[in-house]
Design a protein around this motif. Structure first.
Motif, short mmCIF file in Angstrom:
data_model
loop_
_atom_site.label_atom_id
_atom_site.label_comp_id
_atom_site.label_asym_id
_atom_site.label_seq_id
_atom_site.Cartn_x
_atom_site.Cartn_y
_atom_site.Cartn_z
N LYS A 138 -7.36 1.94 -10.51
CA LYS A 138 -6.40 2.86 -11.12
C LYS A 138 -5.31 3.25 -10.14
N ASN A 139 -5.68 3.37 -8.87
CA ASN A 139 -4.76 3.87 -7.86
C ASN A 139 -4.12 2.78 -7.00
N ALA A 140 -4.62 1.56 -7.10
CA ALA A 140 -4.06 0.47 -6.30
C ALA A 140 -2.81 -0.07 -6.99
N LYS A 141 -1.67 0.25 -6.45
CA LYS A 141 -0.39 -0.11 -7.07
C LYS A 141 0.33 -1.25 -6.37
N THR A 142 -0.06 -1.54 -5.13
CA THR A 142 0.66 -2.51 -4.31
C THR A 142 -0.14 -3.80 -4.21
N THR A 143 0.50 -4.94 -4.40
CA THR A 143 -0.20 -6.22 -4.28
C THR A 143 -0.37 -6.58 -2.81
N ALA A 144 -1.31 -7.48 -2.54
CA ALA A 144 -1.51 -7.95 -1.17
C ALA A 144 -0.27 -8.67 -0.66
N ALA A 145 0.40 -9.39 -1.54
CA ALA A 145 1.64 -10.09 -1.15
C ALA A 145 2.71 -9.09 -0.73
N GLU A 146 2.85 -8.01 -1.49
CA GLU A 146 3.82 -6.99 -1.14
C GLU A 146 3.47 -6.33 0.18
N ALA A 147 2.17 -6.07 0.39
CA ALA A 147 1.73 -5.45 1.64
C ALA A 147 2.05 -6.33 2.83
N ALA A 148 1.76 -7.63 2.71
CA ALA A 148 2.05 -8.56 3.80
C ALA A 148 3.53 -8.60 4.11
N ALA A 149 4.35 -8.59 3.07
CA ALA A 149 5.81 -8.61 3.27
C ALA A 149 6.29 -7.37 4.00
N VAL A 150 5.71 -6.20 3.68
CA VAL A 150 6.08 -4.95 4.35
C VAL A 150 5.70 -5.02 5.83
N ILE A 151 4.53 -5.56 6.13
CA ILE A 151 4.07 -5.66 7.52
C ILE A 151 5.01 -6.57 8.32
N ILE A 152 5.32 -7.72 7.77
CA ILE A 152 6.19 -8.67 8.47
C ILE A 152 7.58 -8.09 8.67
N ASN A 153 8.10 -7.44 7.63
CA ASN A 153 9.41 -6.80 7.75
C ASN A 153 9.39 -5.70 8.81
N GLY A 154 8.29 -4.97 8.87
CA GLY A 154 8.16 -3.91 9.87
C GLY A 154 8.16 -4.46 11.29
N ILE A 155 7.46 -5.59 11.48
CA ILE A 155 7.46 -6.23 12.80
C ILE A 155 8.87 -6.67 13.16
N GLU A 156 9.54 -7.29 12.21
CA GLU A 156 10.89 -7.78 12.45
C GLU A 156 11.86 -6.65 12.81
N ARG A 157 11.63 -5.49 12.23
CA ARG A 157 12.52 -4.35 12.46
C ARG A 157 12.09 -3.49 13.65
N GLY A 158 11.02 -3.90 14.32
CA GLY A 158 10.57 -3.16 15.50
C GLY A 158 9.85 -1.87 15.20
N LYS A 159 9.27 -1.75 14.01
CA LYS A 159 8.54 -0.54 13.64
C LYS A 159 7.20 -0.47 14.38
N ASN A 160 6.76 0.73 14.70
CA ASN A 160 5.44 0.86 15.34
C ASN A 160 4.43 1.59 14.46
N ARG A 161 4.89 2.06 13.30
CA ARG A 161 4.00 2.74 12.35
C ARG A 161 4.45 2.32 10.96
N ILE A 162 3.56 1.69 10.20
CA ILE A 162 3.96 1.12 8.92
C ILE A 162 3.03 1.60 7.80
N PRO A 163 3.44 2.60 7.01
CA PRO A 163 2.70 2.95 5.80
C PRO A 163 3.08 1.97 4.70
N ILE A 164 2.12 1.59 3.87
CA ILE A 164 2.39 0.61 2.81
C ILE A 164 2.12 1.23 1.45
N GLY A 165 3.15 1.29 0.62
CA GLY A 165 3.03 1.83 -0.73
C GLY A 165 3.51 3.26 -0.81
#
Length: 274
Positions: free
Chosen positions: A213-240
């Motif tokens: 009921k509460n899981a709104k983000t797909t694994a594919a979307e989560a992976a994309a957020v992580i990779i984008n965060g690495i690319e942007r030099g983020k050190n803290r990445i909340p997903i969703g």
């Protein structure tokens, strides 16, 4: 780190969920992968999905085994010549159970994989990462590493530990070429709830229902957020959206956030009745 082409990227827990999606998306960017999973069959499935040119090294083992992790790090470095990115992703949880009914063994089992696995992986790969002028270590925590979540104490403890370890390392590595990232996924559409160990059928069914009921983000979307965060030099990445809200409310109201969050937790009454 803007370009992953020909970079060597290590991912644990790559047999399914976020780990598998990370492997596929890094491969699409031209990376060479060193992959791990506990289960040989699911690891092989991921291996078959990624293009041949991205298949660097794979090994099935339990990340809670220190010697196995250290051997994996040495073997991957020897086989591929370098290590540029490490993602300590492997983890699991137990069925919903309030602390008053929990056992010491519950904590030992979860912490062994979720926390020690991250520590083993970080320390084993650190020397190889630091050989590069630019590298990245990514440790997967959770929103359960930001807030106390009822019925999930062992998992909470492990993920708070991942956060503490990673944030300390990040401070220590400041000014070096090693980017240290802590990731806090919210509800991600994976099988983690269905694969939760222990519990009776009714409790497990309730956990899965609430999780779905509460899981709104797909694994594919989560992976994309992580990779984008690495690319942007983020050190803290909340997903969703849920993770971003919890991240904000726990920082703004650390002593009273549970009163706000518990309004939306339909499992709380269930836990108190047990």
């Amino acid at each position: 780190m803007q370009d992953f082409k020909n970079k060597v990227i290590v991912i644990t827990g790559a047999g399914s969920g976020i780990g598998q999606e990370l492997a596929m998306q890094f491969a699409a960017k031209g990376a060479i992968l060193a992959l791990n999973d506990l289960k040989e069959e699911t690891l092989a499935e991921t291996w078959d999905i990624i293009p041949e040119e991205s298949r660097g090294y794979m090994e099935a083992f339990d990340v809670g085994d220190r010697t196995a992790v250290e051997n994996f790090a040495a073997s991957a470095r020897k086989a591929l010549g370098r290590i540029d990115v490490v993602v300590n992703n492997a983890g699991f949880t137990l069925a919903i159970n309030p602390i008053i009914h929990s056992e010491i063994e519950d904590y030992e089992k979860v912490i062994r994989v979720n926390l020690w696995g991250v520590i083993y992986g970080s320390l084993a790969f650190m020397p190889h990462l630091r050989e590069q002028p630019e590298s990245c270590l990514v440790n997967i925590s959770s929103v359960f590493g930001l807030m106390g979540f009822p019925g999930q104490a062992p998992y909470n403890v492990s993920k708070f530990g991942v956060r503490g370890f990673t944030e300390t390392l990040r401070v220590e590595m400041r000014g070096t070429g090693l980017q240290v990232v802590c990731v806090h996924p919210g509800g991600i559409k994976t099988n983690i709830a269905r694969n939760a160990e222990g519990g009776d059928d009714a409790a497990n069914a309730r956990f899965v229902k609430t999780f779905d009921k509460n899981a709104k983000t797909t694994a594919a979307e989560a992976a994309a957020v992580i990779i984008n965060g690495i690319e942007r030099g983020k050190n803290r990445i909340p997903i969703g959206a849920d993770a971003r809200f919890i991240d904000k409310i726990t920082r703004l109201m650390p002593a009273s956030y549970e009163r706000i969050l518990s309004r939306n937790l339909d499992r709380v009454k269930f836990l108190r009745e047990r």
